[in-house]
Design a protein around this motif. Sequence first.
Motif, PDB file in Angstrom:
ATOM      1  N   ILE A 109       0.801  -1.232   0.000  1.00  0.00           N
ATOM      2  CA  ILE A 109       0.000   0.000   0.000  1.00  0.00           C
ATOM      3  C   ILE A 109       0.835   1.284   0.000  1.00  0.00           C
ATOM      4  O   ILE A 109       0.276   2.364  -0.155  1.00  0.00           O
ATOM      5  N   THR A 110       2.166   1.165   0.159  1.00  0.00           N
ATOM      6  CA  THR A 110       2.990   2.381   0.210  1.00  0.00           C
ATOM      7  C   THR A 110       4.042   2.394  -0.877  1.00  0.00           C
ATOM      8  O   THR A 110       4.548   1.354  -1.296  1.00  0.00           O
ATOM      9  N   ASP A 111       4.376   3.610  -1.316  1.00  0.00           N
ATOM     10  CA  ASP A 111       5.549   3.855  -2.143  1.00  0.00           C
ATOM     11  C   ASP A 111       6.559   4.640  -1.294  1.00  0.00           C
ATOM     12  O   ASP A 111       6.282   5.026  -0.158  1.00  0.00           O
ATOM     13  N   THR A 112       7.732   4.880  -1.859  1.00  0.00           N
ATOM     14  CA  THR A 112       8.786   5.570  -1.121  1.00  0.00           C
ATOM     15  C   THR A 112       8.294   6.907  -0.573  1.00  0.00           C
ATOM     16  O   THR A 112       7.675   7.698  -1.297  1.00  0.00           O
ATOM     17  N   ASP A 113       8.533   7.108   0.712  1.00  0.00           N
ATOM     18  CA  ASP A 113       8.188   8.337   1.450  1.00  0.00           C
ATOM     19  C   ASP A 113       6.700   8.492   1.724  1.00  0.00           C
ATOM     20  O   ASP A 113       6.279   9.541   2.231  1.00  0.00           O
ATOM     21  N   ASP A 114       5.898   7.476   1.410  1.00  0.00           N
ATOM     22  CA  ASP A 114       4.513   7.504   1.873  1.00  0.00           C
ATOM     23  C   ASP A 114       4.489   7.333   3.387  1.00  0.00           C
ATOM     24  O   ASP A 114       5.442   6.821   3.988  1.00  0.00           O
ATOM     25  N   GLU A 115       3.386   7.741   4.004  1.00  0.00           N
ATOM     26  CA  GLU A 115       3.339   7.826   5.462  1.00  0.00           C
ATOM     27  C   GLU A 115       2.275   6.904   6.066  1.00  0.00           C
ATOM     28  O   GLU A 115       1.210   6.690   5.472  1.00  0.00           O
ATOM     29  N   ILE A 116       2.609   6.389   7.245  1.00  0.00           N
ATOM     30  CA  ILE A 116       1.677   5.578   8.030  1.00  0.00           C
ATOM     31  C   ILE A 116       1.609   6.191   9.426  1.00  0.00           C
ATOM     32  O   ILE A 116       2.636   6.364  10.088  1.00  0.00           O
ATOM     33  N   ILE A 117       0.417   6.538   9.867  1.00  0.00           N
ATOM     34  CA  ILE A 117       0.232   7.133  11.195  1.00  0.00           C
ATOM     35  C   ILE A 117       0.058   6.014  12.213  1.00  0.00           C
ATOM     36  O   ILE A 117      -0.758   5.102  12.021  1.00  0.00           O
ATOM     37  N   VAL A 118       0.849   6.086  13.287  1.00  0.00           N
ATOM     38  CA  VAL A 118       0.839   5.031  14.300  1.00  0.00           C
ATOM     39  C   VAL A 118       0.781   5.652  15.692  1.00  0.00           C
ATOM     40  O   VAL A 118       1.644   6.474  16.027  1.00  0.00           O
ATOM     41  N   PRO A 119      -0.208   5.276  16.524  1.00  0.00           N
ATOM     42  CA  PRO A 119      -0.173   5.722  17.921  1.00  0.00           C
ATOM     43  C   PRO A 119       1.064   5.146  18.618  1.00  0.00           C
ATOM     44  O   PRO A 119       1.361   3.948  18.484  1.00  0.00           O
ATOM     45  N   GLU A 120       1.794   6.013  19.319  1.00  0.00           N
ATOM     46  CA  GLU A 120       2.978   5.534  20.033  1.00  0.00           C
ATOM     47  C   GLU A 120       2.758   5.633  21.537  1.00  0.00           C
ATOM     48  O   GLU A 120       1.970   6.478  21.987  1.00  0.00           O
ATOM     49  N   PRO A 121       3.405   4.751  22.313  1.00  0.00           N
ATOM     50  CA  PRO A 121       4.396   3.755  21.905  1.00  0.00           C
ATOM     51  C   PRO A 121       3.772   2.607  21.117  1.00  0.00           C
ATOM     52  O   PRO A 121       2.602   2.287  21.302  1.00  0.00           O
ATOM     53  N   PHE A 122       4.598   1.997  20.232  1.00  0.00           N
ATOM     54  CA  PHE A 122       4.120   0.911  19.391  1.00  0.00           C
ATOM     55  C   PHE A 122       5.178  -0.172  19.306  1.00  0.00           C
ATOM     56  O   PHE A 122       6.336   0.039  19.700  1.00  0.00           O
ATOM     57  N   TYR A 123       4.785  -1.327  18.804  1.00  0.00           N
ATOM     58  CA  TYR A 123       5.719  -2.444  18.624  1.00  0.00           C
ATOM     59  C   TYR A 123       6.921  -1.953  17.834  1.00  0.00           C
ATOM     60  O   TYR A 123       6.793  -1.433  16.717  1.00  0.00           O
ATOM     61  N   ALA A 124       8.110  -2.126  18.409  1.00  0.00           N
ATOM     62  CA  ALA A 124       9.307  -1.468  17.885  1.00  0.00           C
ATOM     63  C   ALA A 124       9.591  -1.807  16.429  1.00  0.00           C
ATOM     64  O   ALA A 124      10.101  -0.963  15.678  1.00  0.00           O
ATOM     65  N   ASN A 125       9.264  -3.025  16.016  1.00  0.00           N
ATOM     66  CA  ASN A 125       9.604  -3.426  14.652  1.00  0.00           C
ATOM     67  C   ASN A 125       8.776  -2.724  13.588  1.00  0.00           C
ATOM     68  O   ASN A 125       9.088  -2.821  12.397  1.00  0.00           O
ATOM     69  N   TYR A 126       7.698  -2.010  13.979  1.00  0.00           N
ATOM     70  CA  TYR A 126       6.980  -1.217  12.986  1.00  0.00           C
ATOM     71  C   TYR A 126       7.932  -0.226  12.316  1.00  0.00           C
ATOM     72  O   TYR A 126       7.832   0.033  11.107  1.00  0.00           O
TER      73      TYR A 126
END
Length: 398
Positions: A109-126
């Motif tokens: 679903i992403t190309d280079t420099d596309d963004e994913i919003i994640v509530p932090e703290p989150f699983y580190a491997n994201y």
Amino acid sequence: MPSISQKGRSMPESPIRKLVPFAEHALKKGIKVIHLNIGQPDIKTPKIAMDAVRDHDLEILAYGRSEGSETYREKISQYYHKHQLQIRAEDIIVSTGGSEALSFAIGSITDTDDEIIVPEPFYANYNGFATAAGAIVVPVVSQIDNNFALPPIEEFEKLISPKTKAILICNPGNPTGYLYSKEEIKKLADIVKKHDIFLISDEVYREFTYDGKEHRSILQEPGMDEYGIIVDSVSKRYSMCGARIGYLVSKNKEVVKASLKFAQARLSPPTFAQMAAEAALDTPNSYFNAVNREYESRRNILLDELHKIDGIKWGRPQGAFYCIVELPIADADDFARWLLQDYNLNGETVMVAPAAGFYATEGLGKNQIRIAYVLEKESLKRAVHILNEALKEYKKLF
């Protein structure tokens, strides 16, 4: 001299595994290390899963289908039906662990420099999965003071840009143990539909919820068929971390089609592990009821023991088996190393996971640790006692 890629330089190290050499050194000195740092359950894997591998009659260990065996995907579909989710076998791509499923999702679903919003703290491997895909994690901060609940939806609105492709949540949460309510899931569903982006939900801990609360999947929300992507895994559900079997689930045909191409590029998921995972789906509900009661009891013991430590703060887990604890120190990384290098109580010390690695915002989480309460109860009590005594000594020294 040849140089490595910028991506290689940017790839974050694991906040959990980077301390392993220090733990190994402590063991060589004869010090027992009690592990609070990693979510490796001590619950026995269901015998039915182990027997499936032990009693196989294969004569050739051949390649399997890239999307996973048809019989396994059909049984996963039946599992979801029991949980009021109308998932078909063709909506599922079996992966090598939930990690690969998430990588497939981000890559699809992403190309280079596309963004994913994640509530932090989150699983580190994201952070690592996003870096590998060339995507960017955009954090929205959840607070320990309100138990890491979903941040106000207005905070998400402020961060959505033309580059935003998805919101990613973990429910119940690693590292917080927070369980999103039905109302919070609805808010997330509404915002992704409004902005025409995806909602990825890491639901690997869906079986573990406490205090009478129930898990709410994103695909239980009306109108989410084209927007929802679930990441799931057998690792924690059946105490099968070493099997490395997970799966991506989506009713969006284009997502599944793209994910299948990523799956084809790595050929196929492991055959023996699929056999074990398929058999594990016949595990009786009594197993989960007993495991759930055990983790809830351990959660309660952990919180009781934490009450005995002065000057700390923690979130109350409602699911999974993790707890974020804020310590009265400046640098949890330094404290975690000191525990392994320089401290022991009667020949024992503890290994914790510094929480800064679970944040994307620089400077956040520096005085926090994640505790995994996957130990039997007496070991858990002893570990928190050691942590308490260690904090007293550390504060005197530093």
